[in-house]
Design a protein around this motif. Structure first.
Motif, PDB file in Angstrom:
ATOM      1  N   MET A  92       0.836  -1.194   0.000  1.00  0.00           N
ATOM      2  CA  MET A  92       0.000   0.000   0.000  1.00  0.00           C
ATOM      3  C   MET A  92       0.872   1.244   0.000  1.00  0.00           C
ATOM      4  O   MET A  92       2.023   1.201   0.467  1.00  0.00           O
ATOM      5  N   ALA A  93       0.311   2.339  -0.515  1.00  0.00           N
ATOM      6  CA  ALA A  93       1.035   3.614  -0.518  1.00  0.00           C
ATOM      7  C   ALA A  93       0.052   4.761  -0.406  1.00  0.00           C
ATOM      8  O   ALA A  93      -1.046   4.709  -0.976  1.00  0.00           O
ATOM      9  N   ALA A  94       0.417   5.774   0.329  1.00  0.00           N
ATOM     10  CA  ALA A  94      -0.387   6.986   0.452  1.00  0.00           C
ATOM     11  C   ALA A  94       0.555   8.175   0.492  1.00  0.00           C
ATOM     12  O   ALA A  94       1.659   8.086   1.043  1.00  0.00           O
ATOM     13  N   ILE A  95       0.146   9.285  -0.117  1.00  0.00           N
ATOM     14  CA  ILE A  95       0.978  10.492  -0.160  1.00  0.00           C
ATOM     15  C   ILE A  95       0.160  11.687   0.294  1.00  0.00           C
ATOM     16  O   ILE A  95      -0.999  11.851  -0.102  1.00  0.00           O
ATOM     17  N   ILE A  96       0.768  12.519   1.107  1.00  0.00           N
ATOM     18  CA  ILE A  96       0.148  13.779   1.520  1.00  0.00           C
ATOM     19  C   ILE A  96       1.127  14.916   1.240  1.00  0.00           C
ATOM     20  O   ILE A  96       2.330  14.699   1.109  1.00  0.00           O
ATOM     21  N   PHE A  99       3.899   7.395   2.441  1.00  0.00           N
ATOM     22  CA  PHE A  99       3.802   6.369   3.480  1.00  0.00           C
ATOM     23  C   PHE A  99       3.637   5.035   2.757  1.00  0.00           C
ATOM     24  O   PHE A  99       2.657   4.835   2.031  1.00  0.00           O
ATOM     25  N   ILE A 100       4.608   4.157   2.930  1.00  0.00           N
ATOM     26  CA  ILE A 100       4.641   2.919   2.157  1.00  0.00           C
ATOM     27  C   ILE A 100       4.630   1.701   3.077  1.00  0.00           C
ATOM     28  O   ILE A 100       5.412   1.625   4.031  1.00  0.00           O
ATOM     29  N   VAL A 101       3.731   0.776   2.763  1.00  0.00           N
ATOM     30  CA  VAL A 101       3.653  -0.494   3.495  1.00  0.00           C
ATOM     31  C   VAL A 101       4.200  -1.596   2.576  1.00  0.00           C
ATOM     32  O   VAL A 101       3.596  -1.881   1.533  1.00  0.00           O
ATOM     33  N   GLU A 106       1.557  -0.553   8.783  1.00  0.00           N
ATOM     34  CA  GLU A 106       0.173  -0.450   8.319  1.00  0.00           C
ATOM     35  C   GLU A 106      -0.218   1.011   8.209  1.00  0.00           C
ATOM     36  O   GLU A 106       0.443   1.889   8.785  1.00  0.00           O
ATOM     37  N   LEU A 107      -1.290   1.284   7.472  1.00  0.00           N
ATOM     38  CA  LEU A 107      -1.813   2.636   7.329  1.00  0.00           C
ATOM     39  C   LEU A 107      -3.163   2.726   8.035  1.00  0.00           C
ATOM     40  O   LEU A 107      -3.905   1.735   8.104  1.00  0.00           O
ATOM     41  N   LYS A 129     -10.331   2.698   2.962  1.00  0.00           N
ATOM     42  CA  LYS A 129      -9.695   3.883   2.398  1.00  0.00           C
ATOM     43  C   LYS A 129      -8.738   4.476   3.425  1.00  0.00           C
ATOM     44  O   LYS A 129      -9.011   4.458   4.626  1.00  0.00           O
ATOM     45  N   VAL A 130      -7.620   4.993   2.949  1.00  0.00           N
ATOM     46  CA  VAL A 130      -6.620   5.558   3.855  1.00  0.00           C
ATOM     47  C   VAL A 130      -7.153   6.837   4.499  1.00  0.00           C
ATOM     48  O   VAL A 130      -7.700   7.710   3.824  1.00  0.00           O
ATOM     49  N   LYS A 131      -6.986   6.934   5.792  1.00  0.00           N
ATOM     50  CA  LYS A 131      -7.387   8.148   6.512  1.00  0.00           C
ATOM     51  C   LYS A 131      -6.295   9.203   6.375  1.00  0.00           C
ATOM     52  O   LYS A 131      -5.438   9.350   7.243  1.00  0.00           O
ATOM     53  N   LYS A 132      -6.354   9.941   5.261  1.00  0.00           N
ATOM     54  CA  LYS A 132      -5.308  10.937   5.018  1.00  0.00           C
ATOM     55  C   LYS A 132      -5.362  12.075   6.017  1.00  0.00           C
ATOM     56  O   LYS A 132      -4.330  12.667   6.344  1.00  0.00           O
TER      57      LYS A 132
END
Length: 521
Positions: A446-450, A464-466, A500-501, A508-511
């Motif tokens: 998983m990946a998320a960017i802010i 943020f990378i899992v 984990e995210l 859905k990722v809690k940005k």
């Protein structure tokens, strides 16, 4: 009404023929010379079979030829598609094919990218047009020559007539002038369609903002592929009969020196550009007394930057706009200190308000979405009717996707961005686009960017990378994987590996939680 933006070049050549329209790399070009060059380009396009409604793309550094083709297309009713030369080859390929571009004019320094994708685009084989950039080169390094599969721009256009072209079909104010691509939150770029009419109203709006006059000398090194560089700087300046000082690209030392060298009166620069200019120390070595108007912003601007410029008698007016409706607001100079943090008041030709999720207008201090209406709003997104209907509703109301509020005196403020987009160095970055690529890495689960604050760029990406179970991945592997898949300015500059995210019930990722925990820190 049968009229078009190309008349700007025509009329200026008649009204102020000997006045300097441009000073490009210290070489002046008069309005008569500019229009002659525009007309040659128009006849060249006609000979190549380009007609009203066709798309012609420009992959060019700032240059006179960019404006030649732009105004030539306008005279013929051809739609110009400026391409961001910072994009990777696959991104360019998508945009060229998305709007069925027939001709591509490109600089020598981008030949490698064009050669890589030319067989995968819809550009016709005899319509790749090569242009020497004249860029400075490293010792022992030569820029490439025109390849066999392309034709040289000046060989095609220099011998053409300077007579005014007569298009096969009339061109009307409501016709499309340009398609400017802006990244979508799902990663698919959207082509904002801008008409001749909207462009004229932007000219008028900018002229009122800066209290323009024909004696103005405009200093700007913003890229012409940007809506800001083309529609907020270059087109209004030339429409108003001003002189535009232009360079191939941005250099902070040169920019500062140009203010003194040409006695600039109006200066345009994004916040990141001003940071770099201040770092050179040049502003303390030159005379800026000629400057009466400074327009900037483009991203979150700290109060310290306004203060540093004010110490040097440069008072930056921050504005707000987007590709879909540029130059929506500008903060009056008299209110810079009093309304610090405000993006200003709506322009003369733009109605702006704050609305809740049901479209109800909100009162002062209430946070909601910034909505706009008026003759400067785009026509829609190219071949994306559903996306257009979501963005423009109720007979022309533009939903900007930005959250903000208005105070009791009518000054607007941005609170956050609805769609998670952040601006890095004046460029829009949509995390979903990069997240999709990162999740394709064989070791990434998983990946998320802010967007997080950054002293140099205003904002930058934090990823943020899992990793997948049993896998270990390094920052180098991540950056190597992004190479040539996406423009470098979109790379996250900070990477944090996570077990984990934080997720919602729908996975859905809690940005918002990530921003609360990491953005301020």
């Amino acid at each position: 009404v049968e009229w078009n933006v190309g008349y700007i070049a025509t009329k200026r050549s008649q009204v102020t023929p000997s006045k300097k329209a441009l000073i490009y790399e210290d070489v002046p070009v008069t309005y008569r010379e500019l229009n002659d060059r525009v007309n040659r380009a128009a006849h060249m396009l006609e000979k190549k079979g380009i007609k009203k409604g066709d798309r012609v793309a420009l992959l060019l550094l700032n240059c006179v030829e960019f404006l030649e083709v732009y105004f030539a297309c306008a005279k013929l009713g051809v739609i110009v598609v400026p391409l961001n030369w910072r994009l990777a080859a696959p991104e360019l390929e998508y945009q060229l094919n998305n709007c069925d571009v027939r001709m591509l004019v490109f600089h020598d320094c981008f030949l490698g990218s064009v050669d890589l994708i030319r067989d995968r685009t819809k550009v016709e084989q005899d319509k790749f047009v090569f242009l020497a950039s004249g860029s400075a080169t490293l010792p022992g390094f030569e820029l490439p020559r025109c390849p066999s599969w392309a034709q040289d721009y000046h060989e095609l256009s220099d011998g053409e007539s300077v007579s005014e072209p007569v298009p096969l079909e009339p061109v009307f104010l409501d016709d499309a002038l340009a398609i400017i691509y802006t990244s979508g939150v799902t990663g698919a770029p959207k082509g904002a369609v801008l008409s001749h009419l909207q462009t004229y109203f932007k000219n008028f709006q900018v002229a009122i903002y800066i209290d323009a006059c024909q004696d103005d000398i405009v200093i700007a090194q913003m890229p012409l592929f940007h809506s800001g560089g083309l529609f907020i700087v270059a087109t209004p300046a030339l429409c108003g009969g001003m002189t535009l000082v232009m360079r191939r690209g941005f250099d902070p030392n040169e920019f500062a020196e140009d203010i003194q060298r040409y006695r600039g009166t109006v200066v345009f620069a994004l916040t990141t550009m001003w940071r770099m200019i201040l770092e050179t120390g040049k502003l303390d070595q030159i005379d800026v007394s000629s400057v009466r108007c400074v327009v900037g912003g483009g991203e979150r601007t700290p109060p310290s930057l306004f203060e540093e410029l004010a110490k040097r008698n440069l008072y930056m007016q921050q504005g707000f706009g987007q590709t879909e409706n540029s130059a929506m607001m500008l903060l009056p100079r008299s209110d810079i200190q009093r309304k610090m943090g405000s993006i200003g008041k709506p322009g003369f030709f733009t109605d702006i308000w704050i609305a809740d999720g049901n479209g109800r207008r909100l009162g002062p201090g209430e946070i909601g979405e910034i909505c706009a209406r008026g003759p400067t709003v785009m026509s829609g997104y190219w071949n994306m009717p559903e996306e257009t209907s979501r963005t423009i509703t109720d007979g022309g109301v533009l939903h900007t996707g930005d959250l903000g509020y208005v105070d009791e005196e009518g000054y607007f403020y941005i609170v956050d961005r609805v769609k998670d987009m952040y601006r890095s160095g004046g460029e829009n970055v949509y995390p979903a686009e990069i997240e999709k690529i990162l999740c394709a890495h064989p070791k990434v689960s998983m990946a998320a960017i802010i967007g997080v604050p950054d002293e140099k760029w205003g904002e930058t990406g934090m990823a943020f990378i899992v990793p997948k179970p049993g896998e270990s991945v390094t920052e180098k592997e991540i950056y190597d994987f992004l190479k040539d898949k996406v423009a470098r300015y979109k790379y996250p500059t900070k990477i944090r590996f996570m077990d984990e995210l934080p997720l919602t019930a729908t996975m859905k990722v809690k940005k918002a939680e990530l921003k609360a925990r990491y953005a301020r820190a």
